[in-house]
Write a protein that holds these residues in place. Sequence first.
Motif, short mmCIF file in Angstrom:
data_model
loop_
_atom_site.label_atom_id
_atom_site.label_comp_id
_atom_site.label_asym_id
_atom_site.label_seq_id
_atom_site.Cartn_x
_atom_site.Cartn_y
_atom_site.Cartn_z
N ALA A 321 0.84 -1.20 0.00
CA ALA A 321 0.00 0.00 0.00
C ALA A 321 0.87 1.25 0.00
N ARG A 322 1.94 1.23 0.79
CA ARG A 322 2.81 2.39 0.88
C ARG A 322 3.51 2.66 -0.46
N GLU A 323 4.02 1.61 -1.10
CA GLU A 323 4.74 1.78 -2.36
C GLU A 323 3.81 2.15 -3.51
N SER A 324 2.58 1.64 -3.46
CA SER A 324 1.64 1.91 -4.56
C SER A 324 0.95 3.26 -4.41
N GLY A 325 0.82 3.72 -3.16
CA GLY A 325 0.06 4.93 -2.92
C GLY A 325 -1.44 4.71 -2.86
N PHE A 326 -1.88 3.45 -2.97
CA PHE A 326 -3.30 3.13 -2.92
C PHE A 326 -3.77 3.06 -1.46
N ASP A 327 -5.04 3.36 -1.25
CA ASP A 327 -5.60 3.19 0.08
C ASP A 327 -5.95 1.72 0.30
N ALA A 328 -6.30 1.39 1.54
CA ALA A 328 -6.54 -0.02 1.90
C ALA A 328 -7.67 -0.63 1.10
N ALA A 329 -8.73 0.17 0.82
CA ALA A 329 -9.88 -0.37 0.08
C ALA A 329 -9.49 -0.72 -1.35
N THR A 330 -8.65 0.12 -1.98
CA THR A 330 -8.23 -0.14 -3.36
C THR A 330 -7.32 -1.36 -3.42
N ILE A 331 -6.37 -1.43 -2.48
CA ILE A 331 -5.48 -2.60 -2.42
C ILE A 331 -6.30 -3.88 -2.26
N SER A 332 -7.27 -3.84 -1.34
CA SER A 332 -8.09 -5.01 -1.07
C SER A 332 -8.85 -5.44 -2.31
N ALA A 333 -9.44 -4.48 -3.04
CA ALA A 333 -10.21 -4.80 -4.24
C ALA A 333 -9.32 -5.41 -5.32
N LEU A 334 -8.13 -4.85 -5.52
CA LEU A 334 -7.23 -5.35 -6.56
C LEU A 334 -6.70 -6.74 -6.21
N LEU A 335 -6.34 -6.94 -4.95
CA LEU A 335 -5.83 -8.25 -4.55
C LEU A 335 -6.92 -9.32 -4.63
N LEU A 336 -8.16 -8.94 -4.36
CA LEU A 336 -9.27 -9.88 -4.48
C LEU A 336 -9.40 -10.36 -5.93
N GLU A 337 -9.33 -9.42 -6.88
CA GLU A 337 -9.45 -9.78 -8.29
C GLU A 337 -8.28 -10.67 -8.73
N LEU A 338 -7.05 -10.33 -8.29
CA LEU A 338 -5.89 -11.14 -8.65
C LEU A 338 -5.95 -12.52 -8.02
N SER A 339 -6.45 -12.57 -6.81
CA SER A 339 -6.55 -13.86 -6.11
C SER A 339 -7.55 -14.78 -6.82
N LEU A 340 -8.69 -14.23 -7.21
CA LEU A 340 -9.71 -15.03 -7.90
C LEU A 340 -9.22 -15.49 -9.28
N ALA A 341 -8.34 -14.70 -9.88
CA ALA A 341 -7.78 -15.10 -11.18
C ALA A 341 -6.62 -16.06 -11.03
N GLY A 342 -6.23 -16.38 -9.79
CA GLY A 342 -5.13 -17.31 -9.56
C GLY A 342 -3.77 -16.74 -9.85
N ARG A 343 -3.63 -15.41 -9.80
CA ARG A 343 -2.37 -14.78 -10.19
C ARG A 343 -1.49 -14.42 -8.99
N ILE A 344 -2.02 -14.51 -7.78
CA ILE A 344 -1.21 -14.24 -6.60
C ILE A 344 -1.36 -15.37 -5.59
N THR A 345 -0.39 -15.46 -4.70
CA THR A 345 -0.43 -16.40 -3.59
C THR A 345 -0.48 -15.61 -2.29
N ARG A 346 -1.43 -15.94 -1.44
CA ARG A 346 -1.50 -15.32 -0.11
C ARG A 346 -0.76 -16.23 0.87
N HIS A 347 0.12 -15.67 1.67
CA HIS A 347 0.93 -16.45 2.60
C HIS A 347 0.39 -16.33 4.02
N ALA A 348 0.80 -17.28 4.87
CA ALA A 348 0.26 -17.36 6.22
C ALA A 348 0.52 -16.10 7.03
#
Length: 355
Positions: A321-348
């Motif tokens: 969030a700090r490097e992108s300049g996005f707020d938490a809501a925007t980061i959350s929305a983008l990561l949700l889309e990437l996660s559903l597309a199978g393009r990112i891995t969420r770690h423990a």
Amino acid sequence: MMKARMSGGPLSDEERLNWLILSRSENVGPVTFKSLIKRFQTASAALRALPDLTRKGGLNRAPRIWSREAAERAMANAERIGARFLCSMEPDYPLLLREADTAPPLICIKGDETLLARKFSRQLAREIGGEGHVIVSGLARGIDTAAHDAALDTGTIAVVAGGLDVVYPPENAGLHAAIGERGLVVSEQVPGTEPKADLFPRRNRIISGLSRALIVVEAALRSGSLITARFAAEQGRDVFAVPGSPLDPRCEGTNRLIRDGATLLMSSRDVLETMGSGGPRQISVFEPDPPPPSLRQPDAADMRHLLELLSPNPIDIDDLARESGFDAATISALLLELSLAGRITRHADGSVSLA
């Protein structure tokens, strides 16, 4: 029984069915499921949004959504064996398990569900069970079997890796049936699921999630008990380990746990004194949040910018969030889309990386 503050009572049969469909659809793990419910409020609304979300995330085909027919069949199979599905938003879902970040969206239960109100995991079953606590274990051979058997009269919960109607190991068929009648059997899987190897670690996180304390009696260095201990530590539970000879390979894991900070266990009193008389904290970490009043919808340029900052090396979401300049809501929305597309891995530890 103290219940967490919820947004409502039990879900309707239709919404519970949609929860099951959503939870078993492509790329919808527990963390992504939670994000979808927080954003869309209901599973039915989230299912309608999946095609658009996966397209924005970069998936160039329709997402694989579990069929309604399969979900209805699973519900019918559960009813046939006297079981039912319980959603993590519902009041009867275990409070301590709901607190875990990777809590399963649904569990399939059979038996005395009132035991869910007093989940404390103990391996020294007779003494600790005699003090009014419930023994939670995995119905495996050896120590698990002994713990369940000793706690049948005082309260025991068996968390199984497969469906509730698939007995494993086969020699525990009688104990499985007895716990279903006098205790509680819990599974994240639908009836008919065979207990494959990769389902046991998932089962272990539920064992620790249901428990205020975890006792490891013996464990080799590659034991599944150590996986459960790691989950327990991540979930903020007390971990106890029984020491043993450094020359005995069955004790390497427990000795290592003690070296790394687990409490050395000499008797049941060590557990009872550490835990005291307090019950589980009243908490709800899975209540749907109301949508922000003015959430800016991320666009393709935002997605490209975020992808430039991601790599195969995990990065903390706050740093992202700090490097992108996005707020938490925007980061959350983008990561949700990437996660559903199978393009990112969420770690423990909460970080993310490119898949």
